[in-house]
Motif scaffolding. Structure first.
Motif, PDB file in Angstrom:
ATOM      1  N   LYS A   1       0.845  -1.194   0.000  1.00 17.76           N
ATOM      2  CA  LYS A   1       0.000   0.000   0.000  1.00 17.76           C
ATOM      3  C   LYS A   1       0.882   1.247   0.000  1.00 17.76           C
ATOM      4  CE  LYS A   1      -3.382   2.292   3.034  1.00 17.76           C
ATOM      5  NZ  LYS A   1      -4.069   2.163   4.356  1.00 17.76           N
ATOM      6  N   ARG A   2       0.570   2.175  -0.901  1.00 16.05           N
ATOM      7  CA  ARG A   2       1.335   3.413  -0.991  1.00 16.05           C
ATOM      8  C   ARG A   2       0.395   4.593  -1.260  1.00 16.05           C
ATOM      9  NH1 ARG A   2       4.427   0.401   0.761  1.00 16.05           N
ATOM     10  NH2 ARG A   2       6.630   0.032   0.228  1.00 16.05           N
ATOM     11  N   ASN A   3       0.824   5.795  -0.857  1.00 17.48           N
ATOM     12  CA  ASN A   3       0.117   7.032  -1.170  1.00 17.48           C
ATOM     13  C   ASN A   3       0.927   7.836  -2.171  1.00 17.48           C
ATOM     14  OD1 ASN A   3      -1.972   6.551   0.708  1.00 17.48           O
ATOM     15  ND2 ASN A   3      -0.726   7.341   2.368  1.00 17.48           N
ATOM     16  N   TYR A   4       0.278   8.342  -3.204  1.00 14.04           N
ATOM     17  CA  TYR A   4       0.938   9.178  -4.207  1.00 14.04           C
ATOM     18  C   TYR A   4       0.061  10.384  -4.524  1.00 14.04           C
ATOM     19  CZ  TYR A   4       3.992   5.159  -5.096  1.00 14.04           C
ATOM     20  OH  TYR A   4       4.893   4.124  -4.966  1.00 14.04           O
ATOM     21  N   THR A   5       0.707  11.520  -4.695  1.00  9.60           N
ATOM     22  CA  THR A   5      -0.021  12.709  -5.112  1.00  9.60           C
ATOM     23  C   THR A   5      -0.615  12.491  -6.500  1.00  9.60           C
ATOM     24  OG1 THR A   5       1.418  14.174  -3.852  1.00  9.60           O
ATOM     25  CG2 THR A   5       0.209  15.154  -5.679  1.00  9.60           C
ATOM     26  N   ILE A   6      -1.834  12.941  -6.691  1.00 12.50           N
ATOM     27  CA  ILE A   6      -2.430  12.960  -8.026  1.00 12.50           C
ATOM     28  C   ILE A   6      -1.863  14.188  -8.725  1.00 12.50           C
ATOM     29  CG2 ILE A   6      -4.565  13.034  -9.369  1.00 12.50           C
ATOM     30  CD1 ILE A   6      -6.000  11.902  -6.903  1.00 12.50           C
ATOM     31  N   SER A   7      -1.037  13.986  -9.735  1.00 11.19           N
ATOM     32  CA  SER A   7      -0.266  15.091 -10.316  1.00 11.19           C
ATOM     33  C   SER A   7      -0.990  15.788 -11.462  1.00 11.19           C
ATOM     34  CB  SER A   7       1.106  14.591 -10.790  1.00 11.19           C
ATOM     35  OG  SER A   7       0.974  13.606 -11.801  1.00 11.19           O
ATOM     36  N   CYS A   8      -2.286  15.539 -11.603  1.00 10.22           N
ATOM     37  CA  CYS A   8      -3.074  16.236 -12.621  1.00 10.22           C
ATOM     38  C   CYS A   8      -4.318  16.828 -11.983  1.00 10.22           C
ATOM     39  CB  CYS A   8      -3.474  15.295 -13.762  1.00 10.22           C
ATOM     40  SG  CYS A   8      -4.572  13.946 -13.260  1.00 10.22           S
ATOM     41  N   ALA A   9      -4.862  17.855 -12.622  1.00  8.85           N
ATOM     42  CA  ALA A   9      -6.124  18.432 -12.184  1.00  8.85           C
ATOM     43  C   ALA A   9      -7.270  17.501 -12.585  1.00  8.85           C
ATOM     44  CB  ALA A   9      -6.317  19.812 -12.807  1.00  8.85           C
ATOM     45  N   PRO A  10      -8.439  17.643 -11.984  1.00  9.22           N
ATOM     46  CA  PRO A  10      -9.577  16.821 -12.404  1.00  9.22           C
ATOM     47  C   PRO A  10      -9.859  16.996 -13.891  1.00  9.22           C
ATOM     48  CG  PRO A  10     -10.076  17.985 -10.370  1.00  9.22           C
ATOM     49  CD  PRO A  10      -8.784  18.541 -10.861  1.00  9.22           C
ATOM     50  N   ASN A  11     -10.009  15.864 -14.619  1.00  4.18           N
ATOM     51  CA  ASN A  11     -10.274  15.942 -16.059  1.00  4.18           C
ATOM     52  C   ASN A  11     -11.400  15.025 -16.506  1.00  4.18           C
ATOM     53  OD1 ASN A  11      -9.129  13.292 -16.318  1.00  4.18           O
ATOM     54  ND2 ASN A  11      -7.088  14.186 -16.457  1.00  4.18           N
ATOM     55  N   GLY A  12     -12.001  14.281 -15.578  1.00  4.24           N
ATOM     56  CA  GLY A  12     -13.122  13.422 -15.912  1.00  4.24           C
ATOM     57  C   GLY A  12     -12.757  12.138 -16.619  1.00  4.24           C
ATOM     58  N   GLU A  13     -11.444  11.878 -16.820  1.00  4.39           N
ATOM     59  CA  GLU A  13     -11.033  10.686 -17.554  1.00  4.39           C
ATOM     60  C   GLU A  13     -10.052   9.812 -16.787  1.00  4.39           C
ATOM     61  OE1 GLU A  13      -9.476  11.772 -21.331  1.00  4.39           O
ATOM     62  OE2 GLU A  13     -11.317  12.739 -22.022  1.00  4.39           O
ATOM     63  N   ASN A  14      -9.066  10.415 -16.145  1.00  2.06           N
ATOM     64  CA  ASN A  14      -8.012   9.618 -15.532  1.00  2.06           C
ATOM     65  C   ASN A  14      -7.391  10.348 -14.355  1.00  2.06           C
ATOM     66  OD1 ASN A  14      -5.827  11.385 -16.622  1.00  2.06           O
ATOM     67  ND2 ASN A  14      -6.496  10.528 -18.576  1.00  2.06           N
ATOM     68  N   TRP A  15      -6.584   9.616 -13.615  1.00  5.21           N
ATOM     69  CA  TRP A  15      -5.711  10.163 -12.586  1.00  5.21           C
ATOM     70  C   TRP A  15      -4.276   9.880 -13.016  1.00  5.21           C
ATOM     71  CZ3 TRP A  15      -8.288   8.219  -7.407  1.00  5.21           C
ATOM     72  CH2 TRP A  15      -9.378   9.031  -7.110  1.00  5.21           C
ATOM     73  N   ARG A  16      -3.387  10.765 -12.633  1.00  6.63           N
ATOM     74  CA  ARG A  16      -1.966  10.575 -12.954  1.00  6.63           C
ATOM     75  C   ARG A  16      -1.158  10.665 -11.670  1.00  6.63           C
ATOM     76  NH1 ARG A  16      -0.034  15.174 -16.585  1.00  6.63           N
ATOM     77  NH2 ARG A  16       0.096  16.293 -14.603  1.00  6.63           N
ATOM     78  N   ILE A  17      -0.222   9.748 -11.497  1.00  3.20           N
ATOM     79  CA  ILE A  17       0.754   9.854 -10.415  1.00  3.20           C
ATOM     80  C   ILE A  17       2.132   9.974 -11.049  1.00  3.20           C
ATOM     81  CG2 ILE A  17      -0.645   8.603  -8.733  1.00  3.20           C
ATOM     82  CD1 ILE A  17       1.082   6.117  -9.274  1.00  3.20           C
ATOM     83  N   SER A  18       3.003  10.721 -10.412  1.00  3.11           N
ATOM     84  CA  SER A  18       4.355  10.930 -10.933  1.00  3.11           C
ATOM     85  C   SER A  18       5.324  10.532  -9.830  1.00  3.11           C
ATOM     86  CB  SER A  18       4.553  12.383 -11.360  1.00  3.11           C
ATOM     87  OG  SER A  18       3.592  12.732 -12.347  1.00  3.11           O
ATOM     88  N   VAL A  19       6.051   9.448 -10.050  1.00  7.70           N
ATOM     89  CA  VAL A  19       6.791   8.770  -8.988  1.00  7.70           C
ATOM     90  C   VAL A  19       8.296   8.868  -9.232  1.00  7.70           C
ATOM     91  CG1 VAL A  19       7.112   6.585  -7.781  1.00  7.70           C
ATOM     92  CG2 VAL A  19       4.857   7.178  -8.722  1.00  7.70           C
ATOM     93  N   ARG A  20       9.019   9.238  -8.190  1.00  8.88           N
ATOM     94  CA  ARG A  20      10.478   9.247  -8.256  1.00  8.88           C
ATOM     95  C   ARG A  20      10.995   7.847  -7.935  1.00  8.88           C
ATOM     96  NH1 ARG A  20      14.901  12.774  -7.652  1.00  8.88           N
ATOM     97  NH2 ARG A  20      16.679  11.782  -6.629  1.00  8.88           N
ATOM     98  N   ARG A  21      11.913   7.362  -8.746  1.00 10.99           N
ATOM     99  CA  ARG A  21      12.491   6.034  -8.501  1.00 10.99           C
ATOM    100  C   ARG A  21      13.480   6.110  -7.340  1.00 10.99           C
ATOM    101  NH1 ARG A  21      16.315   2.052  -9.597  1.00 10.99           N
ATOM    102  NH2 ARG A  21      15.475   0.150 -10.564  1.00 10.99           N
ATOM    103  N   GLN A  22      13.236   5.317  -6.305  1.00 12.53           N
ATOM    104  CA  GLN A  22      14.114   5.249  -5.147  1.00 12.53           C
ATOM    105  C   GLN A  22      14.727   3.853  -5.098  1.00 12.53           C
ATOM    106  OE1 GLN A  22      14.727   7.819  -3.322  1.00 12.53           O
ATOM    107  NE2 GLN A  22      12.966   9.196  -3.372  1.00 12.53           N
ATOM    108  N   GLU A  23      16.035   3.797  -4.959  1.00 12.91           N
ATOM    109  CA  GLU A  23      16.701   2.496  -4.932  1.00 12.91           C
ATOM    110  C   GLU A  23      16.207   1.633  -3.787  1.00 12.91           C
ATOM    111  OE1 GLU A  23      18.643   0.855  -7.032  1.00 12.91           O
ATOM    112  OE2 GLU A  23      18.223   2.523  -8.379  1.00 12.91           O
ATOM    113  N   GLU A  24      15.872   2.292  -2.638  1.00 16.46           N
ATOM    114  CA  GLU A  24      15.374   1.533  -1.492  1.00 16.46           C
ATOM    115  C   GLU A  24      13.860   1.411  -1.503  1.00 16.46           C
ATOM    116  OE1 GLU A  24      15.409   5.859  -0.288  1.00 16.46           O
ATOM    117  OE2 GLU A  24      16.608   4.499  -1.510  1.00 16.46           O
ATOM    118  N   GLY A  25      13.218   1.985  -2.496  1.00 20.70           N
ATOM    119  CA  GLY A  25      11.760   1.970  -2.554  1.00 20.70           C
ATOM    120  C   GLY A  25      11.237   0.761  -3.308  1.00 20.70           C
ATOM    121  N   ARG A  26      10.670  -0.180  -2.603  1.00 19.94           N
ATOM    122  CA  ARG A  26      10.222  -1.426  -3.223  1.00 19.94           C
ATOM    123  C   ARG A  26       9.171  -1.176  -4.301  1.00 19.94           C
ATOM    124  NH1 ARG A  26       9.213  -6.390   0.679  1.00 19.94           N
ATOM    125  NH2 ARG A  26      11.368  -5.809   0.996  1.00 19.94           N
TER     126      ARG A  26
END
Length: 420
Positions: free
Chosen positions: A58-83
């Motif tokens: 389970k993870r929490n991510y910011t929704i990196s787009c405004a509401p558009n009625g079609e999709n949600w977008r998350i923008s994730v930084r790759r962390q070497e220790e992040g499974r």
């Protein structure tokens, strides 16, 4: 396939796009084809990732787009220790499905806005700001926005062209970008505006500290520096809004207590100690109202709440049992808390414990903020699987405020001393 998490909806990965060398966006659409729930720009979602051979995470991510009625977008930084972040970057492909809970969070633009807005971000901390800027471009808030971002260079800078395009659509938006170490191919005036680190001095000299609402997001050091400087400059907390990605130490304390070791609950053979029954000693400590003792299960739901927890936080045992730990965690700190919590549950390793204390802010039933110190132990079954965590927490608000006052007095005295 794991059974759906309670209160979730199935989403499918529609596409993925590299935003920089280390940040990738993942566009998620409801699997049933209906529109996603409406969210407010700046909020985050909760996502369950089923990783082959490694279970559900389970993870929490910011929704990196405004509401558009079609999709949600998350923008994730790759962390070497992040499974999960590593798996998303390395293996998640279009068609991958996730359970996703509704959006949450209060890191959102005022509605209606009543003052100029300054957005300050560093690294991946720009993701909620991008969503807010998209929302503003579609429906202006009525006040000017100054979008200020710091990155290392053009390779690590995400959403650069997108942000500039949004600013072109909205004449009341100003964008200022700092590169701390620009590459030879990075062009000033095209890719970035200022070479060097984004500093509090620049912020105070170039934004309206006497009137603006500040939205700040980034790593701990960045938050501590910016929030501390703005507070010292007299910006009231009502005009400071922040969210960060880093350890949950108090932002105003420059010397957090280090806690590098792990702590694992181990069985004890002895049933008596100095002639006293071990269970009686444990019961006495649990029944004490001096310190809060709280235990939670793998999902972070409260399963033990002692009299001390009621004294510290205000919730009765009946009110707390079965509730999420969110009831005692201030909103800006929840995302990072849950990232760390579920990583600890899945790996069986914690940086905290073994006598080390972590300083964190807490939330009371009345909505007030308190300062806490705590240590944890991991609870495990006979097979070594983590089943939950137990914590001992102490309210140190009075001491923390006294230390802050002493530091301010010392700083004022040092200013009065004659120079060398």
């Amino acid at each position: 396939m794991n059974s759906p998490a309670s209160g979730t909806r199935r989403f499918v990965l529609a596409s993925r796009h590299a935003e920089s060398d280390v940040i990738t966006s993942f566009v998620l659409r409801p699997a049933d084809g209906a529109p996603p729930p409406t969210h407010r720009a700046g909020q985050h979602l909760t996502l369950w990732a089923d990783i082959p051979g490694d279970g559900r995470h389970k993870r929490n991510y910011t929704i990196s787009c405004a509401p558009n009625g079609e999709n949600w977008r998350i923008s994730v930084r790759r962390q070497e220790e992040g499974r999960v972040s590593k798996w998303l970057h390395d293996h998640a492909a279009p068609g991958t499905e996730f359970d996703v809970a509704d959006a949450a969070g209060s890191f959102v633009l005022p509605d209606p806005a009543t003052a100029p807005v300054v957005m300050l971000s560093a690294g991946v901390g720009l993701t909620p700001m991008v969503a807010m800027l998209e929302q503003h471009a579609a429906a202006p808030v009525g006040w000017p926005i100054h979008f200020v971002h710091g990155a290392r260079d053009g390779a690590s800078h995400a959403f650069g062209p997108h942000v500039r395009a949004l600013a072109d659509q909205a004449p009341d938006v100003t964008v200022t970008t700092f590169y701390s170490r620009p590459r030879p191919e990075d062009r000033e005036g095209r890719d970035y505006d200022i070479s060097g680190h984004l500093t509090p001095e620049w912020i105070l000299a170039n934004t309206q500290a006497d009137a603006a609402d500040y939205f700040v997001c980034g790593p701990l050091d960045f938050l501590r520096e910016m929030i501390g400087a703005l507070t010292a400059a007299g910006v009231p907390t009502s005009r400071l809004h922040y969210e960060f990605f880093g350890p949950v130490e108090d932002l105003f304390d420059a010397t957090p207590t280090p806690a590098p070791s792990s702590s694992i609950a181990a069985p004890h053979a002895a049933t008596t100690i100095g002639g006293f029954n071990r269970a009686d000693i444990a019961d006495g400590l649990l029944d004490s109202a001096a310190d809060a003792v709280i235990a939670s299960d793998r999902e972070g739901m409260i399963v033990l709440w002692n009299a001390g927890a009621t004294r510290v936080f205000g919730f009765t045992q009946e009110e707390a049992l079965g509730q999420s730990l969110d009831i005692i965690i201030p909103e800006p700190f929840r995302q990072r808390h849950w990232d760390g919590y579920h990583e600890t549950v899945s790996t069986g390793q914690s940086r905290y414990g073994a006598g080390d204390l972590l300083a964190v802010p807490g939330l009371t039933k009345a909505g007030g903020r308190i300062s806490l110190e705590f240590t944890i132990v991991l609870l495990k079954d006979d097979g070594g699987r983590v089943t939950g965590m137990a914590s001992v927490l102490r309210d140190v608000t009075k001491r923390f405020e006294e230390m802050r006052a002493l530091k301010k007095d010392l700083a004022r005295l040092e200013e009065r001393l004659p120079g060398p």
